[in-house]
Design a protein around this motif. Structure first.
Motif, PDB file in Angstrom:
ATOM      1  N   GLU A 152      83.691  68.722   2.630  1.00 13.59           N
ATOM      2  CA  GLU A 152      84.548  69.874   2.323  1.00 13.59           C
ATOM      3  C   GLU A 152      83.999  70.654   1.122  1.00 13.59           C
ATOM      4  OE1 GLU A 152      88.575  68.732   1.457  1.00 13.59           O
ATOM      5  OE2 GLU A 152      89.100  70.815   0.938  1.00 13.59           O
ATOM      6  N   CYS A 153      83.550  69.889   0.136  1.00 15.52           N
ATOM      7  CA  CYS A 153      83.016  70.505  -1.084  1.00 15.52           C
ATOM      8  C   CYS A 153      81.814  71.395  -0.764  1.00 15.52           C
ATOM      9  CB  CYS A 153      82.626  69.392  -2.055  1.00 15.52           C
ATOM     10  SG  CYS A 153      81.960  69.976  -3.599  1.00 15.52           S
ATOM     11  N   LYS A 154      80.945  70.893   0.124  1.00  7.97           N
ATOM     12  CA  LYS A 154      79.756  71.666   0.510  1.00  7.97           C
ATOM     13  C   LYS A 154      80.152  72.929   1.266  1.00  7.97           C
ATOM     14  CE  LYS A 154      76.505  67.840   1.141  1.00  7.97           C
ATOM     15  NZ  LYS A 154      75.820  67.091   2.193  1.00  7.97           N
ATOM     16  N   LYS A 155      81.171  72.781   2.128  1.00 10.81           N
ATOM     17  CA  LYS A 155      81.606  73.961   2.900  1.00 10.81           C
ATOM     18  C   LYS A 155      82.077  75.061   1.959  1.00 10.81           C
ATOM     19  CE  LYS A 155      82.798  72.017   7.343  1.00 10.81           C
ATOM     20  NZ  LYS A 155      83.806  71.299   8.092  1.00 10.81           N
ATOM     21  N   LYS A 156      82.829  74.660   0.937  1.00 15.62           N
ATOM     22  CA  LYS A 156      83.334  75.664  -0.019  1.00 15.62           C
ATOM     23  C   LYS A 156      82.171  76.307  -0.775  1.00 15.62           C
ATOM     24  CE  LYS A 156      87.846  73.722  -0.596  1.00 15.62           C
ATOM     25  NZ  LYS A 156      89.022  73.573  -1.266  1.00 15.62           N
ATOM     26  N   MET A 157      81.219  75.458  -1.159  1.00 14.41           N
ATOM     27  CA  MET A 157      80.081  76.003  -1.912  1.00 14.41           C
ATOM     28  C   MET A 157      79.267  76.957  -1.041  1.00 14.41           C
ATOM     29  SD  MET A 157      76.688  75.914  -2.557  1.00 14.41           S
ATOM     30  CE  MET A 157      75.757  74.421  -2.311  1.00 14.41           C
ATOM     31  N   ALA A 158      79.075  76.578   0.230  1.00 12.59           N
ATOM     32  CA  ALA A 158      78.284  77.437   1.127  1.00 12.59           C
ATOM     33  C   ALA A 158      78.916  78.828   1.220  1.00 12.59           C
ATOM     34  CB  ALA A 158      78.177  76.798   2.505  1.00 12.59           C
ATOM     35  N   GLU A 159      80.252  78.870   1.298  1.00 12.56           N
ATOM     36  CA  GLU A 159      80.919  80.179   1.408  1.00 12.56           C
ATOM     37  C   GLU A 159      80.725  80.989   0.117  1.00 12.56           C
ATOM     38  OE1 GLU A 159      81.785  81.228   4.392  1.00 12.56           O
ATOM     39  OE2 GLU A 159      81.189  79.202   4.993  1.00 12.56           O
ATOM     40  N   SER A 160      80.805  80.312  -1.034  1.00 15.94           N
ATOM     41  CA  SER A 160      80.581  81.030  -2.309  1.00 15.94           C
ATOM     42  C   SER A 160      79.164  81.593  -2.358  1.00 15.94           C
ATOM     43  CB  SER A 160      80.739  80.089  -3.511  1.00 15.94           C
ATOM     44  OG  SER A 160      81.994  79.503  -3.521  1.00 15.94           O
ATOM     45  N   LEU A 161      78.208  80.766  -1.915  1.00 13.09           N
ATOM     46  CA  LEU A 161      76.804  81.185  -1.949  1.00 13.09           C
ATOM     47  C   LEU A 161      76.565  82.365  -1.011  1.00 13.09           C
ATOM     48  CD1 LEU A 161      73.954  80.593  -2.994  1.00 13.09           C
ATOM     49  CD2 LEU A 161      73.743  78.794  -1.288  1.00 13.09           C
ATOM     50  N   ILE A 162      77.140  82.267   0.190  1.00 12.86           N
ATOM     51  CA  ILE A 162      76.988  83.351   1.176  1.00 12.86           C
ATOM     52  C   ILE A 162      77.542  84.657   0.587  1.00 12.86           C
ATOM     53  CG2 ILE A 162      77.866  84.208   3.403  1.00 12.86           C
ATOM     54  CD1 ILE A 162      77.692  81.188   4.338  1.00 12.86           C
ATOM     55  N   GLU A 163      78.696  84.549  -0.055  1.00 17.44           N
ATOM     56  CA  GLU A 163      79.311  85.745  -0.640  1.00 17.44           C
ATOM     57  C   GLU A 163      78.455  86.295  -1.789  1.00 17.44           C
ATOM     58  OE1 GLU A 163      83.458  85.139  -1.622  1.00 17.44           O
ATOM     59  OE2 GLU A 163      83.353  86.946  -2.880  1.00 17.44           O
TER      60      GLU A 163
END
Ligand code: SF4
Length: 328
Positions: free
Chosen positions: A270-281
């Motif tokens: 879950e933590c990685k999923k959240k980070m991936a979205e921040s990075l994409i943004e």
């Protein structure tokens, strides 16, 4: 208004840039544009010093890198952006400086010894490789740079440049300022496998990666190696995913991840999923801008052409002074 100090820096063409390149150097260049008179160049001749056997990629990589520079925020309105091999004056100055540079100065260059040991699959016993600090000196002083932005590990190179400039000024005439080292801070970015981020390790996240590629890469990232099960508390301070949260997530999310990781309230998936979205943004504006430049090749050609002309004019003036100093 006081005149801005001139700085010069170059990057070897590595094709598409990854986050390690961005946080290691490019971001500093972008931040320096308002305060300095910046000359930034694609160091394509330098790529030949170690890759002379296979130069076919250099042209394409040079262009890709220039597009990433533009997309990330280097501005042709603020900086002179050009390609080294389009300015033949660098080669003439390199030749003249090689006449006055003692070989032991080159042999004691720490990077020279390191690279020979590291790149054992390549034959680097060439004059071009030994002499690349002279080319680097020519690249810098031909624009009469007053400073060179570098990380701590590169400062010996600038020392050789200063020594060469000093020797020329002493032997002939004071033509060149001795460029100062401008030490820049850079965030250490690790690759998805926790080694140094590098294209050759296949662990890099590129500035132009589409969202799906970022999600996939982030999902494979190595986290706190001590955290085996979701119920084990983790340590964000040793986790690479958390380092990315610190750079790309909001302070609220970063703080929550820190707390919930330590109490095992959040799992790594879950933590990685959240980070991936921040990075994409965070990378979206860069990706959109690079897509624009890829779709408008003429604009890129014009920017390179303008930069090359401006650089050649300055380099030509310096060479006139150099030839006059040498009386040839
Ligand atoms: S929860 Fe996040 S910060 Fe903690 S170890 Fe897993 S990926 Fe790293």
């Amino acid at each position: 208004m006081t005149k801005k100090k001139r700085i010069v820096s170059g990057m070897r063409p590595t094709g598409a840039l990854h986050l390690g390149n961005y946080h290691g150097a490019l971001k500093n260049w972008i931040n320096m544009q308002d305060d300095y008179d910046c000359f930034f160049f694609v160091a394509d001749w330098h790529a030949l010093t170690s890759d002379y056997e296979n130069p076919s990629y250099i042209k394409e990589f040079s262009r890709k890198m220039m597009i990433d520079w533009l997309g990330a925020g280097l501005s042709p309105e603020k900086s002179t952006l050009f390609i080294q091999s389009h300015i033949p004056q660098h080669a003439e100055l390199f030749l003249l400086l090689s006449m006055i540079t003692p070989v032991p100065w080159l042999e004691r260059n720490p990077t020279y010894k390191e690279q020979i040991a590291e790149l054992q699959n390549k034959d680097l016993s060439t004059f071009g490789f030994l002499g690349y600090p002279i080319l680097q000196a020519a690249d810098i002083i031909i624009y009469k740079a007053e400073g060179v932005p570098v990380g701590v590990d590169q400062s010996p190179h600038i020392e050789i440049t200063r020594e060469i400039a000093r020797r020329f000024n002493y032997l002939y005439k004071p033509v060149f300022p001795e460029p100062a080292t401008i030490l820049t801070e850079s965030a250490k970015i690790l690759g998805t496998d926790r080694r140094k981020m590098s294209k050759s390790y296949d662990n890099a996240i590129f500035l132009s990666d589409p969202p799906e590629a970022i999600r996939k890469k982030v999902a494979t990232m190595i986290t706190d190696p001590q955290r085996i099960k979701k119920s084990d508390p983790g340590d964000p301070d040793v986790c690479n995913v958390y380092a990315f949260h610190q750079m790309y997530s909001s302070p609220n999310l970063t703080e929550a991840v820190n707390r919930e990781c330590r109490t095992a309230a959040i799992g790594c998936v879950e933590c990685k999923k959240k980070m991936a979205e921040s990075l994409i943004e965070g990378l979206a504006p860069i990706r959109e801008a690079t897509e624009y430049y890829h779709a408008h090749p003429q604009i890129v050609d014009d920017i390179i052409d303008r930069g090359n002309k401006a650089a050649a004019a300055q380099a030509g003036q310096t060479l006139d002074e150099v030839r006059a100093a040498l009386k040839i």
